[in-house]
Design a protein around this motif. Structure first.
Motif, short mmCIF file in Angstrom:
data_model
loop_
_atom_site.label_atom_id
_atom_site.label_comp_id
_atom_site.label_asym_id
_atom_site.label_seq_id
_atom_site.Cartn_x
_atom_site.Cartn_y
_atom_site.Cartn_z
N UNK B 80 0.84 -1.20 0.00
CA UNK B 80 0.00 0.00 0.00
C UNK B 80 0.88 1.25 0.00
N UNK B 83 2.36 1.72 -3.46
CA UNK B 83 1.35 2.29 -4.36
C UNK B 83 1.18 3.77 -4.09
N UNK B 84 1.21 4.10 -2.81
CA UNK B 84 0.99 5.49 -2.43
C UNK B 84 2.14 6.39 -2.87
N UNK B 104 -10.20 17.88 -3.40
CA UNK B 104 -10.20 16.83 -2.37
C UNK B 104 -9.82 15.48 -2.98
N UNK B 107 -6.25 15.31 -3.19
CA UNK B 107 -5.62 15.23 -1.87
C UNK B 107 -5.57 13.81 -1.30
N UNK B 109 -4.52 10.69 -2.04
CA UNK B 109 -3.27 9.94 -1.82
C UNK B 109 -2.31 10.66 -0.87
N UNK B 111 -3.17 12.38 1.75
CA UNK B 111 -3.63 12.15 3.12
C UNK B 111 -3.24 10.75 3.58
N UNK B 112 -3.38 9.76 2.69
CA UNK B 112 -2.98 8.41 3.08
C UNK B 112 -1.47 8.33 3.30
N UNK B 118 -0.90 19.35 1.97
CA UNK B 118 -1.61 18.61 0.93
C UNK B 118 -2.39 19.53 0.00
N UNK B 154 -4.37 13.51 -9.85
CA UNK B 154 -4.31 12.70 -8.64
C UNK B 154 -3.14 11.72 -8.71
#
Lengths: 402, 235
Positions: B80, B83-84, B104, B107, B109, B111-112, B118, B154
């Motif tokens: 994960x 990927x991020x 938003x 944003x 990815x 934030x994760x 961000x 994104x």
């Protein structure tokens, strides 16, 4: 940062399906509201009932003669309790006041007004022993009791029934045809259910025993013990004394009953407590049903948003991020429901107090945070399975989901 | 160092009795700054390969090095994170999140990944794809082309090592497709590495390199310059 965004997202997805969210929350709303309302009304009832008994005095011992029975069949009241017993009781160190009493139903009449009520023959101390205050006029005096004066103190309801708006003081009433002069009216105390001190006529003991009804024994001995004395110790002493007076042999049953008021309060509290608990259980069940509703809707929501879950995972969400998102959503549902339920329950209590005057429902200040945490617990408990289901979705399958 | 280097990747599905080899020994490299097309008929294994390259799935055997690190056997959570941080996805059907504004969406990815500032970064990314004036719009208020630009923003925002695009023009008309591909080329010119999976030749022609998959194997790896030269020679 992520947390607040998640909270925001949770509320947004709930408002996206407003009707559905509201219907889902209704279960929790009803559950929480009824828990709050029931506990409020229950606590109010408990306070009212124990308050009534406390108003008679918690240091009160009530003694009445035992039942006569013949081979197990009740055969009326024993007639072994006498004035002598009352005099002996007063000699006990713990006993403060003693008020012997006889009671009988009787017809009471003033002019054309007639009523059937309870006539109680007793002594001056009775009013102090039973915390019965005089509202109008005075109680009878020791002199009147000793001289067998025909004077009467009325309960407020009896006075109202006989005299209406008229001033009863100094008027002459007839009890079973015998004339009495009204010297006072007691203050209202409220119906106690099993007896009503407001609908009673009090006259001197010996008048009642010898002239009116012809009783030779007492029906009650009311006595108070000194503040600070242990009521159970006092009860034991009273029992021992009466057994001696009545010459009961070892192993023979008491021919009288002693009831102390603090035990009566305990009994009644436990009864109202049990009833409240029962109703709370029913309310609690509706909370569980509400929780199952949340679980159901969350499962639907997870299925509907399978692809969103896939996208979020592709963008780097870990399982626990997805878990948190759906848990927060379930929590948002149940807490919103809980808050509305709290407001609703509190307004039920307010409404109850508007419409019913017998007693006041009260709000236990602890019940609000309790209801709040219970609804939070419901959200977490019933949201757990759908959230964990969401978090375990395979990202590829979730992305392909149509 | 290659951005992507695979060694003999295989993906085998057990369908009861039979064994399906979706990928059967795939070995190739992608260098920084390349814009590569991957073509192949349906069932050729390109979706499977893309899932593995995107760290959404693991290969049955072989090794996959992303930025020189073997990511073949990482834990779920580490995948994960990969990927991020290292991969940007662009999907055929955009896969934007509803009820969230364009800004938003970009944003998410960040934030994760726990990035700071961000908002500013996301706004920068929107600018790069020419959507700065659509920041407050929700996806359903945007046209198809704008949605794909948003998806691209994104994918870009975390500055990944590579952007994987799965049929990015599949849901767009030809004019909008052209626009998106021009944007891809523009970004590639600024150093972004791209791998575009497609079955459209027009898309492949925009890429300088084309990998062709058939039956789970790479059957050709051509530079478009070469092909044009070949075609020219054939003429």
């Amino acid at each position: 940062m992520l947390f607040w965004t998640t909270v925001k997202v949770a509320f947004r997805s709930l408002t996206a399906n407003k009707l559905r969210s509201i219907l889902t929350a209704v279960g929790v709303i009803i559950g929480v509201a009824s828990v709050i309302a029931v506990s409020g009304v229950g606590a109010g009832a408990q306070i009212a009932i124990t308050g009534d008994i406390k108003s008679m005095g918690t240091n009160l011992l009530l003694i009445r003669p035992g039942q006569r029975d013949y081979r197990g069949i009740s055969a009326g009241t024993r007639q072994t309790m006498t004035l002598k017993d009352a005099e002996e009781l007063l000699k006990l160190p713990m006993v403060e006041m003693v008020a012997p009493e006889v009671v009988s139903p009787a017809q009471v009449k003033y002019m054309n007004n007639n009523t059937r009520t309870t006539v109680s023959g007793t002594v001056v101390t009775y009013f102090a022993v039973r915390s019965q205050e005089i509202g109008l006029g005075r109680s009878f005096t020791e002199g009147e009791v000793n001289s067998l004066a025909r004077v009467a103190v009325l309960g407020p309801q009896t006075a109202e029934r006989l005299f209406g708006a008229e001033d009863p003081l100094g008027k002459s009433i007839k009890i079973n045809g015998v004339s009495f002069r009204v010297v006072g009216v007691t203050k209202p105390k409220g119906d106690m259910g099993f007896f009503n001190p407001d609908d009673e006529v009090f006259i001197p003991l010996l008048v009642a025993m010898r002239q009116l009804f012809g009783f030779t024994s007492l029906h009650w001995i009311n006595c108070t013990i000194y503040d600070g004395a242990d009521i159970h110790e006092a009860e034991k002493a009273v029992v021992a004394l009466l057994r001696k007076c009545h010459r009961l042999q070892e192993g023979e049953d008491n021919d009288f009953f002693v009831r102390n008021m603090s035990d009566a309060i305990d009994t009644l509290s436990s009864v109202t407590g049990a009833v409240t608990l029962l109703l709370m259980t029913v309310a609690g069940i509706s909370l569980i049903v509400g929780g199952i509703g949340i679980m159901n809707i969350m499962l639907v929501s997870v299925t509907e948003r399978t692809r969103e879950i896939g996208v979020r995972k592709a963008l780097g969400a870990r399982d626990r991020d997805i878990m948190r998102q759906f848990l927060l959503e379930a929590l948002a549902l149940s807490l919103t429901g809980g808050l509305i339920g709290i407001a609703f329950g509190l307004s039920v209590i307010v409404g109850f107090n508007q419409f019913f005057t017998q007693f006041h429902a009260v709000t236990d200040p602890a019940s609000v945070p309790l209801a709040f945490s219970v609804s939070a617990a419901v959200g977490v408990f019933f949201g757990w399975y759908p959230a964990s289901k969401a978090s375990r979705l395979d990202p590829i399958e979730a992305l392909r989901y149509e | 160092m290659s951005i992507i280097a695979t060694e003999n990747i295989a993906k085998i599905y057990n369908m009861g009795e039979t064994e399906v080899r979706a990928l059967d020994g795939v070995t190739f490299r992608i260098e920084p700054g390349e814009m590569t097309a991957m073509i192949g008929a349906s069932g050729s294994g390109k979706t499977t390969l893309l899932s593995i390259l995107g760290c959404l799935d693991r290969s049955s055997s072989g090794h996959y090095f992303l930025d020189g690190r073997d990511v073949s056997n990482l834990h779920k959570d580490d995948l994960a994170r990969v990927r991020n941080r290292q991969i940007g996805f662009v999907f055929q059907n955009f896969n934007l999140l509803p009820r969230m504004t364009a800004l938003e969406n970009v944003e998410v990815p960040l934030l994760y990944g726990g990035w700071s500032n961000a908002k500013d970064r996301s706004f920068e990314a929107l600018k790069r794809v020419g959507l700065a004036n659509r920041a407050k719009h929700e996806p359903n208020q945007l046209s198809g082309g704008q949605r794909q630009r948003l998806a691209l923003a994104r994918a870009l925002v975390t500055e990944p090592s590579i952007i994987l695009a799965d049929e990015p023009t599949g849901n767009l008309d030809s004019r909008t497709s052209e626009e998106i591909l021009d944007l891809f080329a523009e970004l590639n010119a600024t150093g972004v590495t791209l791998l575009v999976v497609t079955h459209e030749h027009m898309v492949a022609e925009k890429c300088r390199r084309t990998l062709q998959l058939r039956d789970g194997r790479i059957v050709s790896d051509s530079r478009n310059g070469d092909r044009q030269k070949m075609e020219a020679e054939a003429d």
